[in-house]
Design an enzyme around this catalytic site. Sequence first.
Site, mmCIF file in Angstrom:
data_model
loop_
_atom_site.group_PDB
_atom_site.id
_atom_site.type_symbol
_atom_site.label_atom_id
_atom_site.label_comp_id
_atom_site.label_asym_id
_atom_site.label_seq_id
_atom_site.Cartn_x
_atom_site.Cartn_y
_atom_site.Cartn_z
ATOM 1 C CG MET A 79 56.298 70.495 0.544
ATOM 2 S SD MET A 79 55.203 70.324 -0.882
ATOM 3 C CE MET A 79 54.033 69.094 -0.270
ATOM 4 C CG HIS A 80 58.002 65.555 0.377
ATOM 5 N ND1 HIS A 80 56.646 65.404 0.225
ATOM 6 C CD2 HIS A 80 58.455 66.132 -0.766
ATOM 7 C CE1 HIS A 80 56.292 65.865 -0.966
ATOM 8 N NE2 HIS A 80 57.369 66.314 -1.576
ATOM 9 C CG ASP A 235 58.652 73.853 -1.041
ATOM 10 O OD1 ASP A 235 57.710 73.132 -1.447
ATOM 11 O OD2 ASP A 235 59.837 73.472 -1.048
#
Length: 482
Positions: A79-80, A235
């Site tokens: 992520m991110h 995830d």
Amino acid sequence: MYLGLDLGTSGVKALLIDAMQTVIGSATAPLTVSRPHDGWSEQEPADWISATKAALAELREVHPLALGAVKGIGFSGQMHGATLLDASDEVLRPCILWNDTRSADQAAALDADPQFRALTGNIVFPGFTAPKLAWVRDNEPEIFKRVAKVLLPKDYLRLWLTGEHVSEMSDAAGTSWLDTGRRQWSDALLGATDLSVDHMPRLVEGSDVSGQLRDVVADELGLDRGVVVAGGAGDNAASAIGMGTVSPDAAFVSLGTSGVLFVSNASYSPNPDSAVHAFCHALPGLWHQMGVILSATDALNWYAGIAGRSAADLTGALGDRLQAPGDVTFLPYLSGERTPHNDAKVRGLFAGLSHGADQAALTRAVLEGVGFALRDNLDALRSAGAAPAAVSAVGGGARSDYWLKLIATVLDLPVEVPADGDFGAAFGAARLGLIAAEGLEPTAVCRPPAVARRIAPEASLRDAFAAVHLRYRALYPAVAAI
């Protein structure tokens, strides 16, 4: 057949399941992380495509007919990450990853704007996407001017596969641009980083169809044309789909590169002051809360490299019986920490070293430090209203029985170990591909696996670990001060 693609930090995993959700085969290809400066963490998006091709090529060698029968593809992804594209979809710079902390100042500035916590339900952490763009704006203005689209890592793979700029709710919730309760991009939050909705991908639910496989890619990969591609999930939400963690207060602990304590919610329940993440789940109408530590198996692997032994050797040498906590205490803040401290600049520590601190003592300290960090997460989640009665164990670190016994005792919660099988993020991604391709009811597909065994807390050691947890917590203010 249905294919799950899991884009992790250390590699890409491709996993095939059939209509009965039986795993047919899987393959992985490695990735490396570039750390050009302290606190930086980057990857080249082109490497994600190369690794995906390599994993699928390996899968095709063993299961050519099964791969050719794929009807749906789902994604899981780290992520991110900030993947910046120009108007021609060319990558402008290496992707800034989730564990990159260079944007701490920008994150603090955005977090000081009350609309961010009010709309996203979260602190603006340095690892989130919005402060990364603010950092690029402040430090690489010529690149920022050319940004036409911002994609999360797995959504860059989607662009390659489908030609579509699309993301989904669980991953988008980790950007600091999503109105998490309404499940839509926020004009106000994007404007605060000098961006607009035009810079963002279209949003779908994780179990929805996001597009179809491009003919040229299908031919190259040995897949049928027109294969359905699902929205997918970040995830941790993908792991929850794989584990069937979709009912209220169902929970799992993930011992991966990072550590996560994840609790599913039937409603949106933010409490940003606790440093708990309140995100959309991968299924419509569901949310989740999670506490995150930045170094779990990453901390053990770091120590294993110094010790010159494998992580499995170090944990195996401890035996099966859980030992009382030792005199050495380890803070696993190798990349800073999220829950509960939101401190990108704090760093790790061994405390209480003496002549008697041998390799086994330091190994135990590392495992205990991660366990205590997860206990901090549990306390934060409870302050945000979560009430898990047990946790399932996933991730590479869950292969260590010693670690699981320690975590059960530190959390004072039973730890459930799934029956043999692959129920992680790649399996969750494949499940989302199945749901999207066949139009199935998500909860009918996302059932929990059978429990192989239940690890109960060691009652005789509960008080000893609780006392050392207090010592662990007392160390953070001292370390943060220096």
